[in-house]
Design a protein around this motif. Structure first.
Motif, PDB file in Angstrom:
ATOM      1  N   GLY A 627       0.845  -1.664   0.082  1.00 37.04           N
ATOM      2  CA  GLY A 627      -0.060  -0.266  -0.109  1.00 37.04           C
ATOM      3  C   GLY A 627       0.654   0.968   0.266  1.00 37.04           C
ATOM      4  N   GLN A 628       2.078   1.335   0.443  1.00 39.28           N
ATOM      5  CA  GLN A 628       3.143   2.713   0.737  1.00 39.28           C
ATOM      6  C   GLN A 628       3.290   2.326  -0.546  1.00 39.28           C
ATOM      7  OE1 GLN A 628       5.588   0.960   4.141  1.00 39.28           O
ATOM      8  NE2 GLN A 628       3.873   1.771   5.580  1.00 39.28           N
ATOM      9  N   LEU A 629       3.642   1.310  -1.115  1.00 38.05           N
ATOM     10  CA  LEU A 629       4.486   1.497  -2.429  1.00 38.05           C
ATOM     11  C   LEU A 629       3.713   2.474  -3.276  1.00 38.05           C
ATOM     12  CD1 LEU A 629       6.446   1.081  -4.108  1.00 38.05           C
ATOM     13  CD2 LEU A 629       6.072  -1.335  -4.976  1.00 38.05           C
ATOM     14  N   SER A 630       2.272   1.492  -3.030  1.00 36.88           N
ATOM     15  CA  SER A 630       1.303   2.693  -4.224  1.00 36.88           C
ATOM     16  C   SER A 630       1.013   3.730  -4.347  1.00 36.88           C
ATOM     17  CB  SER A 630       0.122   1.555  -4.318  1.00 36.88           C
ATOM     18  OG  SER A 630      -1.158   2.142  -2.708  1.00 36.88           O
ATOM     19  N   LEU A 650       5.102   3.781 -15.415  1.00 39.55           N
ATOM     20  CA  LEU A 650       4.301   3.681 -13.878  1.00 39.55           C
ATOM     21  C   LEU A 650       2.891   3.610 -13.563  1.00 39.55           C
ATOM     22  CD1 LEU A 650       5.468   4.350 -11.039  1.00 39.55           C
ATOM     23  CD2 LEU A 650       5.377   6.677 -11.943  1.00 39.55           C
ATOM     24  N   TYR A 651       2.450   4.204 -14.713  1.00 37.29           N
ATOM     25  CA  TYR A 651       0.507   3.096 -14.437  1.00 37.29           C
ATOM     26  C   TYR A 651       1.028   2.183 -14.562  1.00 37.29           C
ATOM     27  CZ  TYR A 651      -1.254   7.993 -14.899  1.00 37.29           C
ATOM     28  OH  TYR A 651      -1.489   9.137 -14.697  1.00 37.29           O
ATOM     29  N   LYS A 652       1.544   0.819 -15.387  1.00 38.41           N
ATOM     30  CA  LYS A 652       1.154  -0.290 -14.936  1.00 38.41           C
ATOM     31  C   LYS A 652       1.984  -0.700 -13.719  1.00 38.41           C
ATOM     32  CE  LYS A 652       2.428  -0.206 -20.486  1.00 38.41           C
ATOM     33  NZ  LYS A 652       3.398  -0.940 -22.028  1.00 38.41           N
ATOM     34  N   CYS A 653       3.088  -0.247 -13.281  1.00 35.50           N
ATOM     35  CA  CYS A 653       3.570  -0.922 -12.371  1.00 35.50           C
ATOM     36  C   CYS A 653       2.842  -0.471 -10.877  1.00 35.50           C
ATOM     37  CB  CYS A 653       4.537   0.352 -11.519  1.00 35.50           C
ATOM     38  SG  CYS A 653       6.521  -0.170 -12.505  1.00 35.50           S
ATOM     39  N   VAL A 654       2.337   0.720 -10.407  1.00 35.61           N
ATOM     40  CA  VAL A 654       0.811   0.561  -9.989  1.00 35.61           C
ATOM     41  C   VAL A 654      -0.480  -0.250 -10.002  1.00 35.61           C
ATOM     42  CG1 VAL A 654      -0.989   2.191  -9.487  1.00 35.61           C
ATOM     43  CG2 VAL A 654       1.114   3.266  -9.929  1.00 35.61           C
ATOM     44  N   GLY A 655      -0.676  -0.445 -11.275  1.00 41.20           N
ATOM     45  CA  GLY A 655      -1.814  -1.456 -11.396  1.00 41.20           C
ATOM     46  C   GLY A 655      -0.632  -2.926 -10.925  1.00 41.20           C
ATOM     47  N   VAL A 656      -0.357  -3.149 -11.359  1.00 39.59           N
ATOM     48  CA  VAL A 656       0.725  -4.239 -10.185  1.00 39.59           C
ATOM     49  C   VAL A 656       0.385  -4.449  -9.057  1.00 39.59           C
ATOM     50  CG1 VAL A 656       2.787  -6.073 -10.489  1.00 39.59           C
ATOM     51  CG2 VAL A 656       2.519  -4.581 -12.811  1.00 39.59           C
ATOM     52  N   VAL A 657       0.869  -3.259  -8.340  1.00 34.17           N
ATOM     53  CA  VAL A 657       1.203  -3.033  -6.891  1.00 34.17           C
ATOM     54  C   VAL A 657      -0.520  -3.762  -6.868  1.00 34.17           C
ATOM     55  CG1 VAL A 657       1.443  -1.912  -5.131  1.00 34.17           C
ATOM     56  CG2 VAL A 657       2.700  -2.082  -7.266  1.00 34.17           C
TER      57      VAL A 657
END
Length: 1644
Positions: A627-630, A650-657
């Motif tokens: 959660g902190q990472l997102s 970065l959006y894709k990374c947010v999606g993975v998180v």
């Protein structure tokens, strides 16, 4: 060869020394030198003799020999005797002075030889030289030069001669008239001075330590006066340069008082030369010597010259340096050395001067000053030690400086770092300066005006240098570690340092690694309170994003990942294991690719997978971390506003998180943040956020859908509240872009969402939302989107949805082509048009475009054609008539224009349908279109029926006009067409009735044409229909009843027998017509038809099935569809052959409806079993293919599949694809398996039929593969067998795909057998029994399949467990004489496999197996040596399992049979032969040991030579064999060496190994040495250059290690002659090896 061998070799090498290849020349020269080092007298005498005898030898050849002699002399001068030296000295002197003219290369080589000899024989050389250096006679140029060079080469030997030489030379100075002589005298004087200085500097080593500088001062001063006062004034520039150079050296030898006296003249005199010479190096070098001499003696006069010196020297440093000018660079360095010399005595004054000049805001001044400071920091560190802080404070890091100044500033900072300046206060500012330059933009923004400055320092070059500086400071300056760590971490996150991340991360990775080593792998932590260091989540986010585009920012990806690997303690300790496993492979993947080859999407997927695994590792014990990472990631989104691609990732990374975040509240919050942070005008950001949404939906489908729906209702997507404001609101473009984003989000959501959850919701929750956002409404009125982006997004979204559906296991897959893509795009454009009004010509032009596209190949398949026709008809037929939509379309006021638009749109539709019909002008083609029209014909809306009937009538008339009947053809769909038109003859609308009757009239005409009647034929039925036209204008019920009766009688009389059932079903369907008159007409006409023709429907099963097939394609209700399929099942149970025969005639590949009809046969176990048996029997009895020769010129034939077995295979595929067939399959499994495996075998490489002429069989699609159909059927059979491990193994080893290709088919069959053998599939014994007859099949493919299957089974123990070994072996042995070479090859492979799978049975069949393998090696019909290879491979396997008693009788025979294969051209054959020989060694220690050891010796040379083969496979085989036979040879030393050095994967230094081995062979097998040598000589004529080279080297090592006594038994003359001949080999590498071998023979 009568002369000494060394002499002969020398002569041969000397003769070949001027080879045309430079590398050969070098090797020959080296060989001569090595021979000369062992026998210097012999070789030097040979050279002397050669030069003496060949007076007309080319100068180049003479030069090579002279240089070789020089090298030998230098190496062996201590071994030379005086007489020999005198001979060579005389020769060299003669060569040097033979011509008076100067020939530098030739005479220079001779001079160098004299100099080399002078290092020991100085007296002899001087005796020779001085004879040509007589007083009063001007000497040869090279005599003087040689004296100068001798002075440098032999200081202690020459200095004693210098007093006399100088005495003789001084008078000669006045005699020198030519500049060249003056120059050589000057140079010699300079070298004499250097020699004297070196002698004086090393008096402790000198032979006469009493020598003093005073002894030469007088002569030097005299010559100095001539040089300085006379020759220095000469006009010749080169002479002045040599003079000033000599004066510099001579200044050290001048008496101190004379030097002090001369300085006021000497320094200004030298300085004035700067104006006269463009080349300043010699001037500056001389000045530096003078300054050095003056500083050393503590001159007081020098101080008065400081200002003048600085005023002259400093501007030279400030002058831009041309690095291509070598002398300018040397001068620059000498100027700097002058500053170093001055710093020794005047450091304070010098630093004050430089810091003052540094404040001048002039580019050149600052650059020059910084250059001097950098030089002094490096060269005068001791003098500047107390001035470090002063210098550091004096550095002005101003941003106004241009790149040139920054360039030099960076170099000064680098120098400071190496001398511990940066540890002082202000050092971090210097580091920051370096990093700021590293962060200069990589991609140019606004183009700069073109610069014509050749020395311009671009941002790129400055950035690159600072990158390197930072790297060097990190890796080479130990004390900088504490300065850089953790200071560099402060530069990772700030956006302004994005372009500096590559060097910063590289440095951090290095420093982090050292920190890890210091903490012994326990990790390290940082105190974030002491510095403003990034948070762990921020660090991970930054590094992940920059790694996504790894080649940007100078390849920052690898650096970022390397830093990430060591930053585990900074991010999270639980990531250690995951990152250690994953990051090395990612880094390697990057290093193996470039920016051009890296698949960007695939790379991003790898990073996202790493992120996913990292989250899995962390969330085990720390669920809040994700959660902190997102949250941190969403904060970082704003940092990439100018970097849309990075932001998209970065959006894709947010999606993975978010996908792996369990806290729903966090997911909701971050989804809102993400959706509101997008710049919708950026395509990459739209794409990125859409993928993010898709990832999130993987685990949070409901939440994601809800948030998308909320976003869709938010203000961001709301248009202005009135139509008038729409025209003014510029943000509407952004609204459309936002909707584009949202539509795209739904597409990716569908793609990534769980398949089992999303499929039921696609239409309700996805398509509905996509279309709702695409079709905007304002105040309830649809507003057409004009934004292209939203159209593109819609297409993309629909594509993604289609992908999701295709990927879903519950749906069929689709195969799109570009043509289909374009047609689909056209259809999308049509669908975007409002259905209730015609405003634009989009429909018209889209349909015209489609008409043109349809003319192209390939033909559109049935499904796509269906959709195309439906889309176009829906968009035109459904439009309200002109009067009804007038109020909705106030903008269109010109009624005539709209009428034309309507007319042209309808005409475009007609033309499109005509074009479709032209492509298939048959009843089938007519039916394809008519099945779309028939729905509109029965519409409740009058205008829809009217348009449909007009189009139908015109299409039928077009069909009749274009019809060209050459033979009698059945109009098989006449009944269906009439069945739709007849009820419309009583339609409430007059125009519909008229067009329906005209259509019926046209249909009867068409039928008559097909029946063979002429176009002008007059028929009673046509007359009766014509008479009905007049009554259609009236709506009287009685008149309509009469009309229906008349039509019924005409139809009953005109309709062929085969049309009755289809017409009947159509009429029965018409009973539900919404219009009462039409339903009544259907009932009346159907009654008439049944009454007249009903008895003819008894045998119409195929027609009934056809009707059911048609209904299946349009029925939407599942209960109805189920009922229809049940009907098929009942029909089949009553008459199975007729139903199956009918279904087999359907077009291939079977479409969905046909497939469902086939699957319905599996509903009942008995019916399923009967169906499978019937189909299998039919498939086995029919020819699988026809063989045709495509060209009379070609011998090969092409195999074309026959239709019926192909259709049966497709039918079995459909039957086996349903789980309902499992029970029947279990009963018939062995027979089904053997039949389908046989079918696979006989369809490999079989092509589709050229012209499948069947009643209803269309041209087969090109992508239909005959063998793939068979493999798919077999695969489904095994799926029904329900053995998961077996299926998993088949997939992992790619077995199914291998079986499809002719080249790999037998490999795929082997995988199948291996999987069955490994997992013990049931029925295996029965399957083997069923497959045995296939071994004698007339079809080669089936024999190959069976042999490959049996052969692989023998590789597994299961054959023994099931008592199948004897069966398999006895079945395979007859195949050894099969006519097919592939079958024979696979048979031998299978028999060889038995050695691995059933070793206990090998003894029983040993004789047959060995005979088979030996016969295989002798195979004649084996051009590619495949059988030979298998035979030798199998032989190796069999030999491993046999005892000596089985092999001993034929051991030597086998060894002799395989030896010819050692020299085969094919690598694999050589390797296999060597392996067999190695395996034979098992039996070499028995009764036949003596004979076998003899075979080893006979093969040893070949083995050793091929140990350096060009093939790695052969090398490995030779290593194995040599290790195997080593213990049998009877030499412990040889065996030990073979075991130690010939490890399979170890690298081998071949030359060293053979040399060492040769010594052991000579020691342990002296009687075999001559045999070995002659064996090698036989390979001198090998076709492979590598082997010839190996052989001559081996020979050299053997001969070179033999003692003189041992050499007596060798045929030396023959061998040496052969080696010498190789010096003339056509391949340079062989000549090199020959020369190298000769160099080894110095003991002969």
């Amino acid at each position: 060869m009568g002369m000494n061998y060394t002499e002969a070799f020398s002569v041969a090498l000397i003769d070949a020394a001027f080879d045309k290849d430079e590398s050969v020349r070098q090797e020959i020269s080296q060989a001569l030198r090595e021979l000369g080092c062992s026998h210097p007298r012999l070789v030097l005498l040979a050279c002397h003799s050669y030069l003496s005898k060949h007076s007309k030898l080319l100068q180049g050849h003479r030069i090579v020999i002279l240089h070789t002699m020089e090298a030998i002399v230098k190496e062996t001068i201590s071994q030379l005797d005086q007489p020999l030296a005198k001979m060579i000295i005389s020769l060299a002197s003669e060569e040097m002075t033979k011509l008076k003219a100067i020939v530098p290369d030739w005479q220079g080589a001779a001079s160098q030889l004299l100099v080399a000899l002078g290092c020991r024989f100085i007296n002899e050389v001087m005796e020779e030289i001085l004879q040509k250096f007589q007083p009063g006679v001007l000497p040869h140029f090279f005599v003087v030069q040689t004296l100068g060079n001798l002075a440098m080469a032999n200081v202690y030997g020459m200095v004693p001669f210098l007093t006399a030489i100088l005495g003789t030379m001084l008078p000669m100075l006045g005699m020198a008239k030519h500049d060249s002589m003056k120059s050589v005298f000057t140079i010699a004087l300079g070298r004499f001075s250097e020699s004297i200085l070196e002698y004086l500097a090393n008096l402790d080593k000198a032979p006469d330590p009493t020598v003093r500088k005073d002894a030469f001062s007088s002569e030097i001063y005299t010559s100095y006066e001539i040089l300085f006062n006379v020759w220095l004034q000469h006009k010749e520039t080169k002479l002045r340069a040599s003079v000033v150079d000599a004066v510099g050296h001579m200044s050290y030898l001048l008496p101190p008082d004379k030097l002090e006296e001369q300085l006021p003249k000497l320094i200004p005199g030298i300085l004035t030369l700067y104006k006269k010479h463009s080349e300043h190096f010699h001037i500056t070098q001389s000045l530096c010597h003078v300054l050095d001499a003056a500083v050393d003696m503590g001159s007081r006069v020098l101080e008065t010259q400081i200002d003048n010196l600085l005023g002259i020297l400093h501007p030279q440093v400030c002058t831009p340096l041309d690095y291509s000018n070598h002398m300018a660079v040397r001068n620059h360095n000498e100027v700097l050395r002058c500053f170093t010399v001055l710093a020794r005595a005047y450091a304070d004054r010098l630093i004050a001067f430089l810091l003052q000049r540094l404040e001048v805001h002039n580019e050149r001044t600052r650059i020059g000053t910084l250059t001097v400071i950098k030089h002094l920091i490096n060269s005068a560190s001791q003098q500047l030690e107390s001035k470090k802080s002063l210098i550091l404070a004096g550095m002005k890091l101003t941003t106004q400086d241009n790149n040139k100044v920054k360039w030099m500033m960076a170099q000064v900072i680098s120098a400071m770092a190496h001398h511990d300046y940066l540890e002082l206060d202000g050092g971090e500012a210097m580091v920051e300066f370096i990093i700021r330059q590293c962060a200069l933009p990589c991609e140019p923004g606004t183009p700069k005006p073109r610069s014509y400055d050749p020395d311009e320092v671009t941002d790129e070059s400055l950035r690159t240098m600072c990158d390197n500086i930072l790297h060097l400071l990190t890796t080479t300056v130990k004390k900088m570690e504490n300065v850089l760590w953790p200071f560099l971490l402060e530069f990772v996150i700030p956006p302004q340092y994005l372009d500096a991340l590559a060097p910063v991360c590289r440095s951090l990775a290095h420093l982090g690694m050292k920190k890890q080593q210091q903490h012994s792998g326990e990790g390290f932590q940082l105190n974030n309170k002491e510095r403003d260091l990034p948070k762990p989540q921020a660090l991970l986010t930054r590094l992940m994003v920059v790694s996504a585009f790894p080649f940007r920012g100078r390849g920052r990806g690898v650096s970022a990942l390397r830093f990430l690997q060591v930053a585990v303690p900074l991010v999270h300790p639980q990531l250690l294991k995951v990152w250690n496993e994953e990051l090395p492979s990612l880094i390697q993947y990057l290093e193996e690719n470039s920016e051009d080859t890296l698949p960007q999407r695939h790379w991003e997927d790898k990073l996202l997978l790493l992120l996913s695994k990292s989250l899995e590792a962390v969330t085990v014990g720390d669920e809040t971390w994700s959660g902190q990472l997102s949250e941190e990631m969403t904060k970082h989104l704003s940092n990439y506003s100018n970097h849309p691609s990075e932001k998209g990732f970065l959006y894709k990374c947010v999606g993975v998180v978010l996908r792996q975040t369990t806290d729903i509240n966090v997911v909701r919050k971050q989804l809102v943040e993400v959706l509101h942070s997008v710049r919708h005008t950026e395509p990459l950001e739209r794409e990125g956020v859409a993928v993010c949404i898709g990832f999130c939906a993987k685990t949070h489908l409901d939440v994601t859908l809800a948030k998308l729906e909320d976003f869709g209702k938010s203000d961001v997507l709301k248009k202005s509240p009135s139509l008038f404001q729409i025209l003014k609101d510029k943000s509407d473009v952004d609204v459309e872009k936002a909707k584009s984003t949202l539509i795209l989000c739904y597409g990716y959501l569908t793609l990534y969402a769980p398949k089992e959850l999303i499929l039921p919701r696609i239409e309700k929750d996805v398509i509905r939302q996509v279309l709702s956002h695409f079709n905007t409404k304002v105040l309830g009125i649809k507003v057409e989107t004009k934004d292209l982006t939203i159209k593109l997004s819609l297409m993309k979204s629909i594509s993604l949805i289609a992908r999701a559906i295709c990927a879903n296991e519950q749906s069929n897959s689709y195969n799109f082509t570009r043509k289909r893509e374009l047609l689909a795009y056209m259809q999308d454009l049509i669908k975007l048009e409002p259905m209730d009004v015609l405003r634009t010509p989009i429909r018209q032009h889209a349909m015209i475009t489609c008409s043109h596209l349809l003319k192209l190949d390939p033909l559109v398949d049935e499904t796509d054609m269906f959709e195309l026709i439906k889309t176009c008809m829906d968009s035109v037929f459904g439009l309200p008539p002109l009067g009804m939509d007038r109020s909705k379309d106030e903008a269109c006021t010109d009624i005539k224009e709209r009428e034309i638009l309507y007319s042209e749109t309808l005409s475009a539709l007609q033309e499109l349908l005509k074009q479709i019909l032209v492509q298939d002008l048959t009843p089938e083609g007519l039916q394809v279109i008519f099945k779309h029209v028939e729905g509109w014909i029965t519409s409740r809306r009058d205008w829809e029926r009217e348009r449909a009937m007009i189009v139908t009538s015109k299409l039928l008339l077009f069909y009749l006009e274009r019809l060209n009947v050459r033979t009698m053809v059945s109009f098989h769909n006449l009944g269906a067409l009439i069945g739709r038109l007849v009820p419309r003859c009583t339609d409430p609308l007059v125009t519909v009735r008229q067009n329906a009757l005209e259509g019926l009239y046209t249909l009867i005409c068409i039928q008559l044409r097909y029946a063979g009647f002429a176009p002008d034929h007059s028929d009673e039925c046509l007359t009766r229909l014509k008479n009905l036209q007049s009554g259609l204008h009236q709506s009287d019920s009685k008149l309509m009843f009469h009309t229906c009766s008349e039509i019924g009688q005409v139809v009953a009389k005109s309709l062929p027998q085969d049309q009755l059932s289809s017409l009947l079903f159509m009429l029965l369907e018409g009973l539900t017509d919404p219009h009462p008159h039409c339903s009544s007409a259907a009932s009346v006409i159907s009654n008439s038809l049944i009454r007249v023709r009903g008895s003819g429907l008894l045998n119409q099963i195929s027609e009934v099935l056809e009707v059911l097939y048609i209904r299946l394609q349009i029925i939407a209700q599942e209960p109805v569809k189920a009922s229809v399929l049940q009907t098929v099942s009942v029909l089949a149970s009553q008459n199975l052959p007729a139903v199956i025969s009918s279904l087999l005639s359907y077009p291939l590949p079977f479409d969905k409806a046909t497939g469902e009809m086939w699957q319905s046969l599996a509903g009942d176990v008995t019916l399923a079993r009967r169906s499978l048996e019937f189909l299998t029997e039919r498939m086995n009895k029919q020819l699988p293919y026809d063989e045709k020769r495509e060209s009379m010129l070609r011998k090969s034939v092409t195999r074309f599949a026959t239709i019926q077995p192909l259709a049966v295979t497709c039918a079995l595929t459909k039957l086996l694809s349903t789980v309902d067939s499992a029970e029947a399959v279990s009963i018939l499994y062995p027979s089904l398996f053997s039949s389908l495996l046989g079918r696979v075998g006989c369809t490999v490489g079989v092509r589709l039929p050229k012209d499948p002429v069947k009643e209803r069989q269309n041209r087969l699609p090109k992508d239909l593969d005959v063998c793939s159909c068979s493999v798919e059927a077999l695969k489904l059979l095994t799926v029904r067998g329900n053995d998961e491990e077996f299926l998993k193994m088949m997939e992992q080893e790619n077995g199914w795909d291998l079986m499809r290709s002719p080249d790999t088919h037998h490999q795929g069959v082997a995988v199948l057998a291996r999987a069955m053998g490994t997992h013990g599939v049931t029925h295996l014994s029965s399957i083997v029994e069923q497959l045995i007859p296939m071994l004698s099949s007339p079809y080669e493919g089936q024999r190959i399949t069976a042999v490959a299957f049996f052969g692989e089974l023998l590789n597994h123990r299961v054959t023994s467990d099931l008592v199948l070994t004897d069966t398999l072996l006895s079945s395979l042995l007859p195949c050894l004489v099969d006519t097919s070479s592939v079958v024979r090859m696979l048979t031998i492979r299978g028999l060889g496999n038995a050695a691995d799978g059933v070793p206990h049975k090998i003894h029983k069949y040993s004789t047959k197996l060995l005979s088979a393998m030996i016969a295989g090696m002798d195979e004649k019909d084996d051009p590619d040596d495949l059988i030979t290879l298998e035979a030798m491979s199998g032989l190796s396997k069999v030999l491993k399992q046999l005892e000596e008693i089985n092999v001993q009788p034929i051991l030597i025979n086998i060894a002799l049979r395989i030896r010819p294969f050692f020299e085969k051209e094919k690598d694999a054959v050589r390797a296999a032969a060597f392996m067999v020989f190695g395996n034979l060694s098992r039996f070499g220690d028995g009764q036949s040991k003596a004979d076998f050891v003899e075979q080893i010796h006979s093969s040893l040379v070949s083995l050793l030579l091929h140990l350096n083969d060009s093939s790695e496979e052969v090398v490995k085989a030779c290593k194995f064999t040599l290790r195997s036979v080593g213990p049998l040879m009877g030499s412990e030393s040889v065996s030990a060496m073979l075991q130690k050095h010939l490890l399979e994967e170890a690298s081998l230094h071949y030359g060293e190994f053979i040399n060492d081995l040769a010594k052991h062979l000579i020691s342990d097998f002296p009687e075999k040495v001559n045999f070995y040598i002659m064996g090698n000589v036989s390979f001198f004529k090998s076709t492979w250059p590598e082997i010839r080279g190996n052989a001559v080297m081996f020979t050299g090592f053997l001969l070179g290690n033999l003692s003189q006594e041992e050499l007596q038994s060798i045929s030396l003359e023959h061998v040496c002659t052969a080696i010498i001949l190789l010096l003339r080999d056509g391949v340079p590498s062989v000549r090199i090896k020959a020369a190298e071998a000769l160099s080894l023979l110095h003991e002969l």
